[in-house]
Design a protein around this motif. Structure first.
Motif, PDB file in Angstrom:
ATOM      1  N   ARG A   1     -15.275  75.834  37.140  1.00 20.99           N
ATOM      2  CA  ARG A   1     -14.229  74.870  37.806  1.00 20.99           C
ATOM      3  C   ARG A   1     -14.771  73.487  37.415  1.00 20.99           C
ATOM      4  NH1 ARG A   1      -9.875  76.947  40.559  1.00 20.99           N
ATOM      5  NH2 ARG A   1      -9.086  74.660  40.339  1.00 20.99           N
ATOM      6  N   GLY A   2     -16.082  73.390  36.714  1.00 19.12           N
ATOM      7  CA  GLY A   2     -16.847  72.178  36.697  1.00 19.12           C
ATOM      8  C   GLY A   2     -17.330  71.246  37.995  1.00 19.12           C
ATOM      9  N   ILE A   3     -17.568  71.858  39.015  1.00 25.07           N
ATOM     10  CA  ILE A   3     -17.949  71.438  40.150  1.00 25.07           C
ATOM     11  C   ILE A   3     -19.169  71.810  40.485  1.00 25.07           C
ATOM     12  CG2 ILE A   3     -15.576  71.072  40.813  1.00 25.07           C
ATOM     13  CD1 ILE A   3     -16.147  73.269  42.963  1.00 25.07           C
ATOM     14  N   LYS A   4     -19.935  71.386  41.759  1.00 24.61           N
ATOM     15  CA  LYS A   4     -20.974  71.749  42.173  1.00 24.61           C
ATOM     16  C   LYS A   4     -21.189  72.828  43.271  1.00 24.61           C
ATOM     17  CE  LYS A   4     -22.765  68.680  39.184  1.00 24.61           C
ATOM     18  NZ  LYS A   4     -23.368  69.185  37.949  1.00 24.61           N
ATOM     19  N   ALA A   5     -22.338  73.406  43.266  1.00 31.23           N
ATOM     20  CA  ALA A   5     -22.612  74.523  44.517  1.00 31.23           C
ATOM     21  C   ALA A   5     -23.910  74.625  44.865  1.00 31.23           C
ATOM     22  CB  ALA A   5     -22.181  75.689  44.071  1.00 31.23           C
ATOM     23  N   ALA A   6     -24.134  74.903  46.108  1.00 29.46           N
ATOM     24  CA  ALA A   6     -25.552  75.138  46.671  1.00 29.46           C
ATOM     25  C   ALA A   6     -25.555  76.621  47.348  1.00 29.46           C
ATOM     26  CB  ALA A   6     -25.808  74.078  47.714  1.00 29.46           C
ATOM     27  N   MET A   7     -26.276  77.277  46.963  1.00 27.53           N
ATOM     28  CA  MET A   7     -26.347  78.859  47.417  1.00 27.53           C
ATOM     29  C   MET A   7     -27.500  78.967  48.708  1.00 27.53           C
ATOM     30  SD  MET A   7     -24.387  79.463  45.168  1.00 27.53           S
ATOM     31  CE  MET A   7     -24.204  81.284  45.276  1.00 27.53           C
ATOM     32  N   TRP A   8     -27.614  80.427  48.796  1.00 25.47           N
ATOM     33  CA  TRP A   8     -28.305  80.972  50.056  1.00 25.47           C
ATOM     34  C   TRP A   8     -29.225  82.191  49.739  1.00 25.47           C
ATOM     35  CZ3 TRP A   8     -29.606  82.913  54.790  1.00 25.47           C
ATOM     36  CH2 TRP A   8     -29.556  82.175  55.865  1.00 25.47           C
ATOM     37  N   ASN A   9     -30.257  82.474  50.428  1.00 24.62           N
ATOM     38  CA  ASN A   9     -31.065  83.516  50.334  1.00 24.62           C
ATOM     39  C   ASN A   9     -31.922  83.332  49.168  1.00 24.62           C
ATOM     40  OD1 ASN A   9     -29.838  85.398  52.041  1.00 24.62           O
ATOM     41  ND2 ASN A   9     -28.111  85.205  50.700  1.00 24.62           N
ATOM     42  N   LEU A  10     -31.789  83.463  47.970  1.00 24.27           N
ATOM     43  CA  LEU A  10     -32.858  82.921  46.740  1.00 24.27           C
ATOM     44  C   LEU A  10     -32.258  82.165  45.800  1.00 24.27           C
ATOM     45  CD1 LEU A  10     -33.464  86.946  46.267  1.00 24.27           C
ATOM     46  CD2 LEU A  10     -34.911  85.284  47.121  1.00 24.27           C
ATOM     47  N   GLY A  11     -32.946  81.660  44.937  1.00 19.08           N
ATOM     48  CA  GLY A  11     -32.709  80.846  43.717  1.00 19.08           C
ATOM     49  C   GLY A  11     -31.685  81.539  42.908  1.00 19.08           C
ATOM     50  N   MET A  12     -30.612  80.987  42.476  1.00 21.49           N
ATOM     51  CA  MET A  12     -29.334  81.594  41.818  1.00 21.49           C
ATOM     52  C   MET A  12     -28.829  80.897  40.457  1.00 21.49           C
ATOM     53  SD  MET A  12     -27.233  83.715  44.511  1.00 21.49           S
ATOM     54  CE  MET A  12     -27.789  84.859  45.812  1.00 21.49           C
ATOM     55  N   ARG A  13     -29.812  80.099  40.128  1.00 24.91           N
ATOM     56  CA  ARG A  13     -29.250  78.924  39.095  1.00 24.91           C
ATOM     57  C   ARG A  13     -28.878  79.723  37.909  1.00 24.91           C
ATOM     58  NH1 ARG A  13     -33.000  74.835  38.905  1.00 24.91           N
ATOM     59  NH2 ARG A  13     -33.881  75.669  41.134  1.00 24.91           N
ATOM     60  N   GLN A  14     -29.153  80.998  37.491  1.00 25.01           N
ATOM     61  CA  GLN A  14     -28.939  81.570  36.195  1.00 25.01           C
ATOM     62  C   GLN A  14     -27.312  81.988  36.102  1.00 25.01           C
ATOM     63  OE1 GLN A  14     -30.895  82.713  38.697  1.00 25.01           O
ATOM     64  NE2 GLN A  14     -30.728  84.991  38.973  1.00 25.01           N
ATOM     65  N   PHE A  15     -26.772  81.840  37.252  1.00 28.53           N
ATOM     66  CA  PHE A  15     -25.389  82.273  37.433  1.00 28.53           C
ATOM     67  C   PHE A  15     -24.165  81.160  37.235  1.00 28.53           C
ATOM     68  CE2 PHE A  15     -27.636  85.605  39.896  1.00 28.53           C
ATOM     69  CZ  PHE A  15     -27.240  86.617  39.317  1.00 28.53           C
ATOM     70  N   GLY A  16     -24.883  79.926  37.145  1.00 30.83           N
ATOM     71  CA  GLY A  16     -24.263  78.724  37.124  1.00 30.83           C
ATOM     72  C   GLY A  16     -25.293  77.483  36.839  1.00 30.83           C
ATOM     73  N   PRO A  17     -25.741  77.211  35.828  1.00 27.43           N
ATOM     74  CA  PRO A  17     -27.009  76.154  35.830  1.00 27.43           C
ATOM     75  C   PRO A  17     -26.367  74.822  35.828  1.00 27.43           C
ATOM     76  CG  PRO A  17     -26.584  77.323  33.414  1.00 27.43           C
ATOM     77  CD  PRO A  17     -25.861  78.218  34.738  1.00 27.43           C
ATOM     78  N   LYS A  18     -25.109  74.682  35.340  1.00 25.48           N
ATOM     79  CA  LYS A  18     -24.666  73.217  35.557  1.00 25.48           C
ATOM     80  C   LYS A  18     -24.037  72.878  36.706  1.00 25.48           C
ATOM     81  CE  LYS A  18     -25.251  72.304  31.045  1.00 25.48           C
ATOM     82  NZ  LYS A  18     -26.249  71.427  30.592  1.00 25.48           N
ATOM     83  N   ALA A  19     -23.634  74.023  37.539  1.00 24.92           N
ATOM     84  CA  ALA A  19     -23.143  74.000  38.814  1.00 24.92           C
ATOM     85  C   ALA A  19     -24.238  73.782  39.677  1.00 24.92           C
ATOM     86  CB  ALA A  19     -22.027  74.896  39.037  1.00 24.92           C
ATOM     87  N   TYR A  20     -25.339  74.470  39.554  1.00 21.29           N
ATOM     88  CA  TYR A  20     -26.518  74.650  40.639  1.00 21.29           C
ATOM     89  C   TYR A  20     -26.980  73.439  41.074  1.00 21.29           C
ATOM     90  CZ  TYR A  20     -30.142  77.079  42.897  1.00 21.29           C
ATOM     91  OH  TYR A  20     -31.224  77.580  43.712  1.00 21.29           O
ATOM     92  N   VAL A  21     -26.914  73.212  42.456  1.00 21.49           N
ATOM     93  CA  VAL A  21     -27.459  72.067  43.068  1.00 21.49           C
ATOM     94  C   VAL A  21     -29.034  72.475  43.623  1.00 21.49           C
ATOM     95  CG1 VAL A  21     -27.484  70.294  44.943  1.00 21.49           C
ATOM     96  CG2 VAL A  21     -25.621  70.626  43.287  1.00 21.49           C
ATOM     97  N   SER A  22     -28.921  73.472  44.375  1.00 18.51           N
ATOM     98  CA  SER A  22     -29.976  74.077  45.023  1.00 18.51           C
ATOM     99  C   SER A  22     -29.681  75.232  45.780  1.00 18.51           C
ATOM    100  CB  SER A  22     -30.636  72.948  45.968  1.00 18.51           C
ATOM    101  OG  SER A  22     -32.117  73.655  46.407  1.00 18.51           O
TER     102      SER A  22
END
Length: 371
Positions: free
Chosen positions: A246-267
């Motif tokens: 959807r072209g927005i940003k996201a922050a995750m939990w537990n482990l780094g997961m940038r490979q599933f959304g490199p443009k959206a991934y913030v931390s």
């Protein structure tokens, strides 16, 4: 205590125990056992350490993080034996499994979730065996608990969220309305509001820790409602995939997961139990282990992941300035803090310590969807 597990599952906590919230006073069940003698030492080659997991070690999130800690134990102590059981239910079956660990000769049993009376009943009947319960609340001579102070990393990431959002609406994919989730969501929103007071947060609880379909649906609904920054506390990357699409940003939990959304991934709030597990096993082997409470702190058990490739350097720097302050001893959780009805819950001059935040059970001002 056991009554809360059937409905909430992992990381559930006692509700209503925060009457002393502002003062940050620990309820008696959380205080360390006094006068307990350490358990007797065990030779490494004779030792068996058992791990009880709430999910599969391949979940890519919570249980994977704990399994990395188990691997660190095996590397540090190659002569001892480890066993584990995955996806232990929050029922009498948990008691049976913990009893089996004892019957097999385990000297240390570690549950990577809160099993309340299911584990305490076994510990009470096996006083020579050490028990550790993640997100637990009871301390006896042979039962302790541990948890991560994830709220500081969430606050830091929240600063980035507050500076990156264009709609001032953050979306939170929650699991259950329990204190660990409140602490995560509230900390993120307070961090965002510290740099952008107009920020609000809409939360959806999906009543599961691992349900990619439900998380995808919740994330899509949040984006459709105007949220342009997603965060949460689930064990897999479904809402990051939605953010990427959807072209927005996201922050995750537990482990780094940038490979599933490199443009959206913030931390991501990243967890590392390796050092703690190695220390606890070493103490059990050398005869210095006893039941106690443990908080794993920022940069020593929990932290923010490296910033994503699309995070502007100036925003990363502003967020990291707070990280530096926290590492130096600053606590950003200070009054006045209002709840989402507008009532002051934390008066000016009061600072919430970790013991109080550990029992958070209400949403801060600007939060909807978690009560």
């Amino acid at each position: 205590m056991g009554r809360s597990f059937a409905s909430s599952g992992r990381r559930s906590l006692l509700r209503g125990a925060a009457a002393s919230f502002g003062a940050g006073i620990l309820p008696g069940a959380l205080r360390p056992a006094l006068g307990a003698s350490p358990l007797k030492p065990v030779a490494e080659e004779d030792a068996l350490v058992a791990f009880g997991h709430t999910g599969p070690i391949t979940d890519g999130g919570w249980t994977t993080a704990h399994d990395l800690g188990v691997q660190a134990v095996r590397k540090a102590f190659p002569k001892l034996k480890t066993v584990f059981v995955e996806s232990i239910p929050y029922s009498a079956d948990a008691t049976r499994i913990f009893r089996q660990f004892v019957a097999e000769g385990a000297q240390l049993v570690i549950s990577t979730s809160n099993y309340g009376d299911f584990i305490k009943d076994v510990a009470d009947r096996a006083p020579d065996v050490g028990f550790l319960e993640c997100d637990g609340h009871t301390v006896t001579g042979n039962l302790g608990w541990y948890y991560i102070t994830h709220w500081y990393a969430s606050y830091i990431i929240g600063i980035a969220a507050g500076l990156m959002t264009k709609t001032n609406q953050l979306g939170y994919v929650g699991t259950f309305p329990i204190p660990s989730v409140y602490a995560s969501a509230n900390a993120t929103l307070l961090g965002a509001q510290s740099v952008n007071p107009a920020c609000t947060m809409r939360a959806i609880a999906i009543n599961a820790w691992f349900d990619p379909q439900a998380a995808t649906q919740a994330a899509s609904a949040l984006v459709d409602s105007g949220c342009d920054f997603l965060c949460g506390i689930t064990d897999e990357p479904a809402y990051l995939r939605v953010a990427e699409a959807r072209g927005i940003k996201a922050a995750m939990w537990n482990l780094g997961m940038r490979q599933f959304g490199p443009k959206a991934y913030v931390s991501s709030v990243t967890l590392d139990f390796s050092r703690f597990y190695v220390e606890q096993v070493r103490a059990r082997l050398n005869g210095s282990w006893r039941g106690a409470p443990h908080f794993l702190t920022l940069s020593d058990g929990v932290d923010r992941d490296a910033w994503g490739e699309t995070v502007p350097p100036d925003i990363a720097a502003r967020a990291d300035a707070m990280r530096t302050r926290i590492l130096a001893g600053y606590n950003p959780f200070r009054g006045p803090i209002r709840d989402n009805t507008g009532a002051i819950r934390v008066p000016e001059g009061t600072v919430l310590n970790d013991d109080a935040i550990y029992q958070w059970d209400w949403g801060v001002q600007g939060m909807t969807g978690l009560g």
